[in-house]
Design a protein around this motif. Structure first.
Motif, PDB file in Angstrom:
ATOM      1  N   MET A   1       0.825  -1.195   0.000  1.00  0.00           N
ATOM      2  CA  MET A   1       0.000   0.000   0.000  1.00  0.00           C
ATOM      3  C   MET A   1       0.868   1.257   0.000  1.00  0.00           C
ATOM      4  SD  MET A   1      -3.148   0.871  -0.167  1.00  0.00           S
ATOM      5  CE  MET A   1      -4.549   0.252   0.661  1.00  0.00           C
ATOM      6  N   PHE A   2       2.001   1.224   0.677  1.00  0.00           N
ATOM      7  CA  PHE A   2       2.882   2.387   0.736  1.00  0.00           C
ATOM      8  C   PHE A   2       3.378   2.759  -0.663  1.00  0.00           C
ATOM      9  CE2 PHE A   2       7.086   4.306   0.958  1.00  0.00           C
ATOM     10  CZ  PHE A   2       6.839   5.385   1.783  1.00  0.00           C
ATOM     11  N   TRP A   3       3.881   1.777  -1.417  1.00  0.00           N
ATOM     12  CA  TRP A   3       4.466   2.060  -2.728  1.00  0.00           C
ATOM     13  C   TRP A   3       3.409   2.427  -3.753  1.00  0.00           C
ATOM     14  CZ3 TRP A   3       9.056   3.649  -2.688  1.00  0.00           C
ATOM     15  CH2 TRP A   3       9.949   3.165  -1.735  1.00  0.00           C
ATOM     16  N   ARG A   4       2.195   1.981  -3.550  1.00  0.00           N
ATOM     17  CA  ARG A   4       1.114   2.326  -4.476  1.00  0.00           C
ATOM     18  C   ARG A   4       0.934   3.834  -4.548  1.00  0.00           C
ATOM     19  NH1 ARG A   4      -5.167   1.238  -3.293  1.00  0.00           N
ATOM     20  NH2 ARG A   4      -5.977   2.322  -5.102  1.00  0.00           N
ATOM     21  N   PHE A   5       1.019   4.501  -3.420  1.00  0.00           N
ATOM     22  CA  PHE A   5       0.805   5.942  -3.377  1.00  0.00           C
ATOM     23  C   PHE A   5       2.095   6.744  -3.514  1.00  0.00           C
ATOM     24  CE2 PHE A   5      -2.930   4.259  -1.120  1.00  0.00           C
ATOM     25  CZ  PHE A   5      -3.906   4.779  -1.945  1.00  0.00           C
ATOM     26  N   ASN A   6       3.218   6.085  -3.491  1.00  0.00           N
ATOM     27  CA  ASN A   6       4.491   6.793  -3.572  1.00  0.00           C
ATOM     28  C   ASN A   6       5.314   6.433  -4.806  1.00  0.00           C
ATOM     29  OD1 ASN A   6       4.779   8.469  -1.015  1.00  0.00           O
ATOM     30  ND2 ASN A   6       3.978   6.535  -0.275  1.00  0.00           N
ATOM     31  N   LEU A   7       4.708   5.724  -5.748  1.00  0.00           N
ATOM     32  CA  LEU A   7       5.411   5.344  -6.968  1.00  0.00           C
ATOM     33  C   LEU A   7       5.833   6.575  -7.779  1.00  0.00           C
ATOM     34  CD1 LEU A   7       6.445   3.202  -8.921  1.00  0.00           C
ATOM     35  CD2 LEU A   7       4.179   3.219  -9.979  1.00  0.00           C
ATOM     36  N   TYR A   8       4.943   7.546  -7.919  1.00  0.00           N
ATOM     37  CA  TYR A   8       5.275   8.747  -8.685  1.00  0.00           C
ATOM     38  C   TYR A   8       6.380   9.550  -8.002  1.00  0.00           C
ATOM     39  CZ  TYR A   8       1.195   7.737 -11.520  1.00  0.00           C
ATOM     40  OH  TYR A   8       0.298   7.125 -12.352  1.00  0.00           O
ATOM     41  N   THR A   9       6.366   9.551  -6.688  1.00  0.00           N
ATOM     42  CA  THR A   9       7.439  10.216  -5.957  1.00  0.00           C
ATOM     43  C   THR A   9       8.771   9.541  -6.247  1.00  0.00           C
ATOM     44  OG1 THR A   9       5.914  10.822  -4.181  1.00  0.00           O
ATOM     45  CG2 THR A   9       8.265  10.882  -3.670  1.00  0.00           C
ATOM     46  N   LEU A  10       8.797   8.230  -6.207  1.00  0.00           N
ATOM     47  CA  LEU A  10      10.032   7.490  -6.484  1.00  0.00           C
ATOM     48  C   LEU A  10      10.520   7.746  -7.910  1.00  0.00           C
ATOM     49  CD1 LEU A  10      12.167   5.429  -5.590  1.00  0.00           C
ATOM     50  CD2 LEU A  10      10.630   3.646  -6.425  1.00  0.00           C
ATOM     51  N   LEU A  11       9.623   7.721  -8.859  1.00  0.00           N
ATOM     52  CA  LEU A  11      10.003   7.997 -10.248  1.00  0.00           C
ATOM     53  C   LEU A  11      10.533   9.424 -10.411  1.00  0.00           C
ATOM     54  CD1 LEU A  11       7.082   6.201 -12.131  1.00  0.00           C
ATOM     55  CD2 LEU A  11       9.453   5.417 -11.864  1.00  0.00           C
ATOM     56  N   PHE A  57       2.573  10.327   1.110  1.00  0.00           N
ATOM     57  CA  PHE A  57       2.627   9.987   2.533  1.00  0.00           C
ATOM     58  C   PHE A  57       1.251  10.105   3.178  1.00  0.00           C
ATOM     59  CE2 PHE A  57       7.398  11.207   3.284  1.00  0.00           C
ATOM     60  CZ  PHE A  57       7.782  10.127   2.520  1.00  0.00           C
ATOM     61  N   ALA A  58       0.473  11.105   2.774  1.00  0.00           N
ATOM     62  CA  ALA A  58      -0.851  11.311   3.371  1.00  0.00           C
ATOM     63  C   ALA A  58      -1.849  10.233   2.953  1.00  0.00           C
ATOM     64  CB  ALA A  58      -1.378  12.688   2.984  1.00  0.00           C
ATOM     65  N   LYS A  59      -1.709   9.720   1.741  1.00  0.00           N
ATOM     66  CA  LYS A  59      -2.672   8.735   1.246  1.00  0.00           C
ATOM     67  C   LYS A  59      -2.352   7.305   1.666  1.00  0.00           C
ATOM     68  CE  LYS A  59      -4.529  11.202  -2.660  1.00  0.00           C
ATOM     69  NZ  LYS A  59      -4.867  11.133  -4.085  1.00  0.00           N
ATOM     70  N   GLN A  60      -1.101   7.009   1.938  1.00  0.00           N
ATOM     71  CA  GLN A  60      -0.746   5.635   2.314  1.00  0.00           C
ATOM     72  C   GLN A  60      -1.336   5.305   3.680  1.00  0.00           C
ATOM     73  OE1 GLN A  60       1.687   4.523   4.820  1.00  0.00           O
ATOM     74  NE2 GLN A  60       1.758   6.609   5.601  1.00  0.00           N
ATOM     75  N   ARG A  61      -1.583   4.033   3.919  1.00  0.00           N
ATOM     76  CA  ARG A  61      -2.191   3.608   5.186  1.00  0.00           C
ATOM     77  C   ARG A  61      -1.331   2.605   5.943  1.00  0.00           C
ATOM     78  NH1 ARG A  61      -7.817   5.244   4.856  1.00  0.00           N
ATOM     79  NH2 ARG A  61      -8.137   5.979   2.756  1.00  0.00           N
ATOM     80  N   THR A  62      -0.125   2.389   5.473  1.00  0.00           N
ATOM     81  CA  THR A  62       0.761   1.424   6.117  1.00  0.00           C
ATOM     82  C   THR A  62       1.360   1.985   7.401  1.00  0.00           C
ATOM     83  OG1 THR A  62       1.295   0.557   3.932  1.00  0.00           O
ATOM     84  CG2 THR A  62       2.757  -0.076   5.743  1.00  0.00           C
ATOM     85  N   TYR A  63       1.775   3.230   7.372  1.00  0.00           N
ATOM     86  CA  TYR A  63       2.447   3.868   8.520  1.00  0.00           C
ATOM     87  C   TYR A  63       1.605   5.041   9.002  1.00  0.00           C
ATOM     88  CZ  TYR A  63       6.229   1.176   6.479  1.00  0.00           C
ATOM     89  OH  TYR A  63       6.984   0.165   5.951  1.00  0.00           O
ATOM     90  N   TYR A  64       0.916   4.835  10.117  1.00  0.00           N
ATOM     91  CA  TYR A  64       0.004   5.859  10.630  1.00  0.00           C
ATOM     92  C   TYR A  64       0.739   7.144  10.998  1.00  0.00           C
ATOM     93  CZ  TYR A  64      -3.332   8.304  13.540  1.00  0.00           C
ATOM     94  OH  TYR A  64      -4.144   9.256  14.067  1.00  0.00           O
ATOM     95  N   GLY A  65       1.881   7.038  11.650  1.00  0.00           N
ATOM     96  CA  GLY A  65       2.635   8.232  12.055  1.00  0.00           C
ATOM     97  C   GLY A  65       3.089   9.049  10.858  1.00  0.00           C
ATOM     98  N   LEU A  66       3.470   8.380   9.798  1.00  0.00           N
ATOM     99  CA  LEU A  66       3.880   9.050   8.568  1.00  0.00           C
ATOM    100  C   LEU A  66       2.685   9.735   7.923  1.00  0.00           C
ATOM    101  CD1 LEU A  66       6.151   9.561   6.508  1.00  0.00           C
ATOM    102  CD2 LEU A  66       5.549   7.386   5.449  1.00  0.00           C
ATOM    103  N   ARG A  67       1.573   9.076   7.954  1.00  0.00           N
ATOM    104  CA  ARG A  67       0.356   9.650   7.368  1.00  0.00           C
ATOM    105  C   ARG A  67      -0.102  10.870   8.156  1.00  0.00           C
ATOM    106  NH1 ARG A  67      -5.646   7.186   6.982  1.00  0.00           N
ATOM    107  NH2 ARG A  67      -6.343   8.623   5.392  1.00  0.00           N
ATOM    108  N   ASN A  68       0.023  10.796   9.453  1.00  0.00           N
ATOM    109  CA  ASN A  68      -0.437  11.870  10.324  1.00  0.00           C
ATOM    110  C   ASN A  68       0.382  13.148  10.156  1.00  0.00           C
ATOM    111  OD1 ASN A  68      -2.277  12.729  12.239  1.00  0.00           O
ATOM    112  ND2 ASN A  68      -0.937  12.197  13.947  1.00  0.00           N
ATOM    113  N   LYS A  69       1.666  13.035   9.889  1.00  0.00           N
ATOM    114  CA  LYS A  69       2.564  14.187   9.727  1.00  0.00           C
ATOM    115  C   LYS A  69       3.187  14.177   8.331  1.00  0.00           C
ATOM    116  CE  LYS A  69       2.812  15.510  14.171  1.00  0.00           C
ATOM    117  NZ  LYS A  69       2.344  16.758  14.637  1.00  0.00           N
TER     118      LYS A  69
END
Length: 122
Positions: A1-11, A57-69
């Motif tokens: 789930m993390f990489w799904r929302f951060n693929l464009y960032t990585l690219l 980071f805001a859309k991913q649901r794997t890491y709550y602390g990362l999503r929160n901030k």
């Protein structure tokens, strides 16, 4: 789930890396002042990075602390990435570390951080 929302960032990060490590003779000479077109491009590229990263980071649901901030972490990571890339230019042929580039990169990261709040009104 993390990489799904951060693929464009990585690219986007990979694209920035490729552009940063290009030898200097392959780039147009645009001047070294703080307000040259080169610095505007640096600002835009890193604004896009920080914005993409904050959204991912805001859309991913794997890491709550990362999503929160999300925006704060995106700002820290994007400024760190920009700093590391700027300092590695010394190893590329025809490239040097430029303080104005570092300033433009940081301004771009802060602009992307601000755009996240304008778009998402958090």
């Amino acid at each position: 789930m993390f990489w799904r929302f951060n693929l464009y960032t990585l690219l986007w990060m990979i694209l920035i890396l490729v552009l940063i490590i290009l030898p200097g003779q392959h780039l147009p000479q645009t001047g070294t002042s703080l307000f040259s077109i080169d610095k505007i491009v640096h600002t835009g590229i890193f604004a896009g990075l920080a914005l993409l990263m904050a959204i991912g980071f805001a859309k991913q649901r794997t890491y709550y602390g990362l999503r929160n901030k999300a925006a704060t972490y995106a700002l820290i990571v994007s400024v760190g990435y920009a700093s590391i890339l700027e300092s590695t230019q010394i190893f590329s042929e025809g490239r040097t570390i430029d303080m104005y580039d570092a300033i433009a990169n940081t301004v771009g990261c802060v602009a992307g951080y601000g755009m996240f709040f304008v778009i998402y009104r958090r």
